[in-house]
Design a protein around this motif. Structure first.
Motif, PDB file in Angstrom:
ATOM      1  N   ASP A 143      48.811 -10.382  77.701  1.00 30.73           N
ATOM      2  CA  ASP A 143      50.109 -10.356  78.329  1.00 30.73           C
ATOM      3  C   ASP A 143      50.410 -11.872  77.321  1.00 30.73           C
ATOM      4  O   ASP A 143      51.487 -11.402  76.812  1.00 30.73           O
ATOM      5  CB  ASP A 143      50.235 -10.688  79.671  1.00 30.73           C
ATOM      6  N   ARG A 144      50.085 -13.073  76.788  1.00 30.62           N
ATOM      7  CA  ARG A 144      50.522 -13.963  76.280  1.00 30.62           C
ATOM      8  C   ARG A 144      50.583 -13.778  74.877  1.00 30.62           C
ATOM      9  O   ARG A 144      51.773 -13.729  74.000  1.00 30.62           O
ATOM     10  CB  ARG A 144      50.111 -15.115  76.566  1.00 30.62           C
ATOM     11  N   CYS A 145      50.102 -13.102  74.518  1.00 30.80           N
ATOM     12  CA  CYS A 145      49.835 -12.922  73.112  1.00 30.80           C
ATOM     13  C   CYS A 145      50.401 -11.204  73.033  1.00 30.80           C
ATOM     14  O   CYS A 145      51.315 -11.357  71.489  1.00 30.80           O
ATOM     15  CB  CYS A 145      48.291 -12.455  71.932  1.00 30.80           C
ATOM     16  N   PHE A 146      50.381 -10.207  73.360  1.00 30.17           N
ATOM     17  CA  PHE A 146      51.612  -9.054  73.174  1.00 30.17           C
ATOM     18  C   PHE A 146      52.697  -9.282  73.361  1.00 30.17           C
ATOM     19  O   PHE A 146      54.073  -8.621  73.097  1.00 30.17           O
ATOM     20  CB  PHE A 146      50.822  -7.905  73.612  1.00 30.17           C
ATOM     21  N   GLY A 147      52.858 -10.417  74.381  1.00 33.75           N
ATOM     22  CA  GLY A 147      54.471 -10.488  74.927  1.00 33.75           C
ATOM     23  C   GLY A 147      55.659 -10.950  73.171  1.00 33.75           C
ATOM     24  O   GLY A 147      56.274 -11.259  73.052  1.00 33.75           O
ATOM     25  N   PHE A 148      53.908 -12.488  72.395  1.00 31.71           N
ATOM     26  CA  PHE A 148      54.675 -12.849  71.527  1.00 31.71           C
ATOM     27  C   PHE A 148      55.232 -11.564  70.839  1.00 31.71           C
ATOM     28  O   PHE A 148      56.270 -11.888  69.796  1.00 31.71           O
ATOM     29  CB  PHE A 148      53.671 -14.041  71.311  1.00 31.71           C
ATOM     30  N   ALA A 149      53.989 -10.847  70.273  1.00 33.88           N
ATOM     31  CA  ALA A 149      54.064 -10.322  69.234  1.00 33.88           C
ATOM     32  C   ALA A 149      55.559  -8.815  69.601  1.00 33.88           C
ATOM     33  O   ALA A 149      55.981  -8.433  68.317  1.00 33.88           O
ATOM     34  CB  ALA A 149      52.801  -9.320  69.110  1.00 33.88           C
ATOM     35  N   VAL A 150      55.792  -8.817  71.032  1.00 33.32           N
ATOM     36  CA  VAL A 150      56.810  -7.387  71.288  1.00 33.32           C
ATOM     37  C   VAL A 150      57.906  -8.308  70.414  1.00 33.32           C
ATOM     38  O   VAL A 150      58.665  -8.296  70.057  1.00 33.32           O
ATOM     39  CB  VAL A 150      56.567  -7.179  72.405  1.00 33.32           C
ATOM     40  N   HIS A 151      57.818  -9.225  70.961  1.00 28.60           N
ATOM     41  CA  HIS A 151      59.245 -10.393  70.601  1.00 28.60           C
ATOM     42  C   HIS A 151      59.793 -10.393  69.275  1.00 28.60           C
ATOM     43  O   HIS A 151      60.387 -10.366  68.469  1.00 28.60           O
ATOM     44  CB  HIS A 151      59.012 -11.527  71.914  1.00 28.60           C
ATOM     45  N   ASP A 152      58.608 -11.097  68.488  1.00 29.45           N
ATOM     46  CA  ASP A 152      58.672 -11.327  67.059  1.00 29.45           C
ATOM     47  C   ASP A 152      58.734 -10.059  66.328  1.00 29.45           C
ATOM     48  O   ASP A 152      59.670  -9.642  64.941  1.00 29.45           O
ATOM     49  CB  ASP A 152      57.385 -11.936  66.951  1.00 29.45           C
ATOM     50  N   ALA A 153      58.133  -8.480  67.094  1.00 29.87           N
ATOM     51  CA  ALA A 153      58.246  -7.353  66.240  1.00 29.87           C
ATOM     52  C   ALA A 153      60.194  -7.024  65.817  1.00 29.87           C
ATOM     53  O   ALA A 153      60.745  -6.539  65.302  1.00 29.87           O
ATOM     54  CB  ALA A 153      57.499  -6.424  66.180  1.00 29.87           C
ATOM     55  N   ILE A 154      60.474  -7.298  66.928  1.00 32.35           N
ATOM     56  CA  ILE A 154      62.112  -7.130  67.560  1.00 32.35           C
ATOM     57  C   ILE A 154      62.561  -8.162  66.745  1.00 32.35           C
ATOM     58  O   ILE A 154      63.777  -7.065  66.312  1.00 32.35           O
ATOM     59  CB  ILE A 154      61.972  -7.078  69.236  1.00 32.35           C
ATOM     60  N   THR A 155      62.348  -9.137  67.124  1.00 32.70           N
ATOM     61  CA  THR A 155      63.000  -9.851  66.127  1.00 32.70           C
ATOM     62  C   THR A 155      63.156  -9.841  64.589  1.00 32.70           C
ATOM     63  O   THR A 155      63.845  -9.906  63.969  1.00 32.70           O
ATOM     64  CB  THR A 155      62.908 -11.380  66.512  1.00 32.70           C
ATOM     65  N   ARG A 156      62.360  -9.175  64.399  1.00 34.43           N
ATOM     66  CA  ARG A 156      62.684  -9.066  62.638  1.00 34.43           C
ATOM     67  C   ARG A 156      62.696  -7.879  62.238  1.00 34.43           C
ATOM     68  O   ARG A 156      62.161  -7.718  61.436  1.00 34.43           O
ATOM     69  CB  ARG A 156      60.501  -8.871  62.027  1.00 34.43           C
ATOM     70  N   GLY A 157      62.961  -6.757  63.020  1.00 32.20           N
ATOM     71  CA  GLY A 157      63.265  -5.900  63.014  1.00 32.20           C
ATOM     72  C   GLY A 157      62.096  -4.499  62.684  1.00 32.20           C
ATOM     73  O   GLY A 157      62.957  -3.594  61.777  1.00 32.20           O
ATOM     74  N   ALA A 158      61.230  -4.318  62.626  1.00 32.38           N
ATOM     75  CA  ALA A 158      60.545  -3.050  62.542  1.00 32.38           C
ATOM     76  C   ALA A 158      61.010  -1.548  63.224  1.00 32.38           C
ATOM     77  O   ALA A 158      61.922  -1.679  64.865  1.00 32.38           O
ATOM     78  CB  ALA A 158      59.299  -4.151  64.052  1.00 32.38           C
ATOM     79  N   ARG A 159      60.566  -1.368  61.860  1.00 29.91           N
ATOM     80  CA  ARG A 159      61.669   0.166  62.486  1.00 29.91           C
ATOM     81  C   ARG A 159      60.988   0.925  63.930  1.00 29.91           C
ATOM     82  O   ARG A 159      61.617   2.135  64.621  1.00 29.91           O
ATOM     83  CB  ARG A 159      61.818   0.917  61.382  1.00 29.91           C
ATOM     84  N   VAL A 160      59.309   1.297  63.162  1.00 28.38           N
ATOM     85  CA  VAL A 160      58.614   2.171  64.520  1.00 28.38           C
ATOM     86  C   VAL A 160      57.259   0.682  65.395  1.00 28.38           C
ATOM     87  O   VAL A 160      56.689   0.029  64.458  1.00 28.38           O
ATOM     88  CB  VAL A 160      57.960   2.847  63.850  1.00 28.38           C
ATOM     89  N   ALA A 161      56.762   0.635  66.265  1.00 26.69           N
ATOM     90  CA  ALA A 161      55.881   0.439  66.755  1.00 26.69           C
ATOM     91  C   ALA A 161      54.322   1.664  67.123  1.00 26.69           C
ATOM     92  O   ALA A 161      54.345   2.394  67.377  1.00 26.69           O
ATOM     93  CB  ALA A 161      56.159   0.330  68.017  1.00 26.69           C
ATOM     94  N   VAL A 162      53.216   0.886  66.087  1.00 26.16           N
ATOM     95  CA  VAL A 162      52.100   2.048  66.863  1.00 26.16           C
ATOM     96  C   VAL A 162      51.215   0.794  67.380  1.00 26.16           C
ATOM     97  O   VAL A 162      50.996   0.088  67.057  1.00 26.16           O
ATOM     98  CB  VAL A 162      51.960   2.165  64.909  1.00 26.16           C
ATOM     99  N   VAL A 163      50.382   1.151  68.659  1.00 21.71           N
ATOM    100  CA  VAL A 163      49.614   0.725  69.241  1.00 21.71           C
ATOM    101  C   VAL A 163      48.411   1.710  68.749  1.00 21.71           C
ATOM    102  O   VAL A 163      48.545   2.489  68.891  1.00 21.71           O
ATOM    103  CB  VAL A 163      49.717   0.745  70.522  1.00 21.71           C
ATOM    104  N   SER A 164      47.187   1.109  68.193  1.00 24.08           N
ATOM    105  CA  SER A 164      46.761   1.716  67.515  1.00 24.08           C
ATOM    106  C   SER A 164      44.932   1.944  68.294  1.00 24.08           C
ATOM    107  O   SER A 164      43.814   1.187  67.076  1.00 24.08           O
ATOM    108  CB  SER A 164      45.786   1.439  66.017  1.00 24.08           C
ATOM    109  N   GLY A 165      44.705   1.862  69.914  1.00 28.37           N
ATOM    110  CA  GLY A 165      43.939   2.487  70.289  1.00 28.37           C
ATOM    111  C   GLY A 165      43.587   0.621  71.590  1.00 28.37           C
ATOM    112  O   GLY A 165      43.926  -0.691  70.946  1.00 28.37           O
ATOM    113  N   ASP A 166      42.702   0.901  72.291  1.00 27.91           N
ATOM    114  CA  ASP A 166      42.150  -0.070  73.279  1.00 27.91           C
ATOM    115  C   ASP A 166      43.303  -0.883  73.661  1.00 27.91           C
ATOM    116  O   ASP A 166      43.094  -1.747  73.815  1.00 27.91           O
ATOM    117  CB  ASP A 166      41.238  -0.477  72.465  1.00 27.91           C
TER     118      ASP A 166
END
Length: 454
Positions: free
Chosen positions: A20-43
């Motif tokens: 949760d610490r790592c994914f929470g950081f990644a989610v916030h960073d992707a939103i901040t950088r303006g990603a258009r689509v999110a892909v979670v590729s399994g597991d």
């Protein structure tokens, strides 16, 4: 188009803090950088989770955050990590944007922020014509984990190991013909899958080779996707051909000791002809592995312990079975008391005793014992003498002889010890009573005196 790819989140009670610490950081960073689509590729999960599990709740909150900022695609991963049906609940968690769960082989188009899936594994001619007219932002070819058990049941266990790769290669080639037409129409194409590429490296640096892996690089490039996003392998790595790219982001955090490389998520830039991907590191925990070929060096451990207050530590050593108690495990644990985690892994080497060479070739017990004495550098005569005595003598007679020898052994009488002590006192005190006793030379005359007189 900017796409954020996350993979192998492995949410579970045991790994919740790291995931949760790592994914929470990644989610916030992707939103901040303006990603258009999110892909979670399994597991996304590590194993089956109860609906009220804190790990599942934490994962749901992060997916909900993503869906508030961008459309999300979640791919079915390994069945042992994500039992079939686990991801279905996430399809209900969309907020501003949709969460699409890809649990079967199909193609999915993103049109106006909404996902439109093919009725079959590929868009048919009618669907494709309508799709090109709508000019979607991107088309995703989704290839989730294939149930190898079901596949083996249909083609046979012997053929399953090699035939699965052929079946998937055939599908990828067929999707490539569709994707080529989409690219000609100016539509970005993306592949998403979860599996092993022949020749990739695991997080421990082991190259995956053999015939039972799902994909070859040539088969993946045949899909004619500008970007092919993979999950399952925990080490980030990529391959490029003519501007098109295949890549693993690796796991979102560090879940095992000895994992190599940085952990993070991939931020993709995808267009109709090419793609690029940058690994964005996450604040994964630091792990230190300390290995010894023999007993642990306590001085070296004490030096290393000073710099591991923020690291998870694993200490390994190997030692003979008879010396296992010489290692002070409590002292090692005390050294790393400030570390957030410590794993101690001793390897105990069993004592292997082999028979003396040549003993089994001798035909008599005397000869075997003589051979053993020779190899063990032991005096042969007394050993052979006792063997003959045991072989020919009577047990009672042997015992009596041993006792007789013990009786003949000279021993010091306890009384003489007392006499010697008294004589020592006589020499020290020089009292008349003790002197008289010594003058008569009677070893027991001293008893007539008062030993305890003042």
């Amino acid at each position: 188009m900017k796409i954020a790819q996350f993979s192998d989140l492995h949410y579970s009670p045991e790994r919740l803090d790291e995931a949760d610490r790592c994914f929470g950081f990644a989610v916030h960073d992707a939103i901040t950088r303006g990603a258009r689509v999110a892909v979670v590729s399994g597991d996304s999960t590590d194993h089956r989770l109860d609906a009220h599990s804190p790990a599942l709740s934490a994962l749901a909150r992060q997916i909900h955050r993503l869906a508030a900022a961008m459309p999300v695609i979640m791919l079915q991963g390994t069945f042992s990590h994500e039992p079939p049906g686990t991801l279905d609940i996430f399809g209900l968690m969309g907020s501003t944007h949709e969460v699409f769960v890809a649990s079967r082989i199909q193609q999915v188009a993103l049109v106006g922020g909404r996902f439109h899936g093919s009725t079959g594994p590929l868009f048919n001619e009618d669907e494709l014509a309508a799709l090109i007219a709508m000019q979607p932002e991107a088309v995703f070819t989704c290839l989730p984990t294939v149930n190898k058990g079901q596949f083996a049941a249909s083609v046979g266990a012997l053929a399953a190991a090699t035939d699965l790769g052929d079946v998937l290669a055939t599908y990828l080639a067929a999707s490539g013909r569709i994707n080529a037409r989409l690219r000609e129409a100016g539509i970005a194409t993306v592949g998403i899958s979860h599996g092993t590429v022949v020749g990739c490296e695991t997080e421990h640096g082991v190259t995956m080779a053999g015939f039972d892996h799902e994909f070859s690089l040539s088969a993946l490039f045949d899909a004619q996707c500008s970007a092919f996003m993979l999950g399952h392998i925990h080490k980030s790595q990529s391959w490029e051909q003519g501007g098109r790219r295949i890549a693993y982001p690796g796991s979102i955090g560090r879940f095992h000791y000895g994992e190599q490389g940085e952990k993070g998520y991939l931020l993709w830039e995808v267009d109709t002809v090419a793609a690029s991907a940058d690994l964005v590191p996450t604040p994964s925990r630091r792990m230190v592995c300390i290995d010894f070929d023999g007993p642990p060096d306590m001085e070296k451990l004490a030096q290393l312990a000073a710099g591991t207050s923020d690291a998870f530590v694993r200490v390994r050593w190997q030692i003979d079975e008879e010396h296992r108690q010489s290692v002070d495990r409590a002292a090692i644990e005390a050294m790393f008391a400030n570390s957030p985690g410590l794993k101690v892994e001793p390897r105990i080497l069993p004592v292997v005793r082999s028979r003396a060479q040549g003993v089994s070739l001798e035909t008599s017990v005397d000869a075997k014992l003589d051979r053993w004495c020779e190899l063990a550098n032991v005096n042969q005569s007394p050993v052979l003498e006792r063997l003959q005595l045991l072989d020919t003598g009577d047990a009672g007679a042997i015992a009596e002889a041993v006792l007789a020898r013990l009786d003949q052994t000279p021993s010091v009488a306890p009384l003489s010890l007392v006499v010697n002590q008294a004589q020592a006192v006589e020499a020290a005190d020089a009292t008349p009573v003790v002197q008289a006793t010594h003058a008569h030379g009677d070893g027991s005359a001293w008893l007539d005196g008062d030993l305890f007189a003042a």
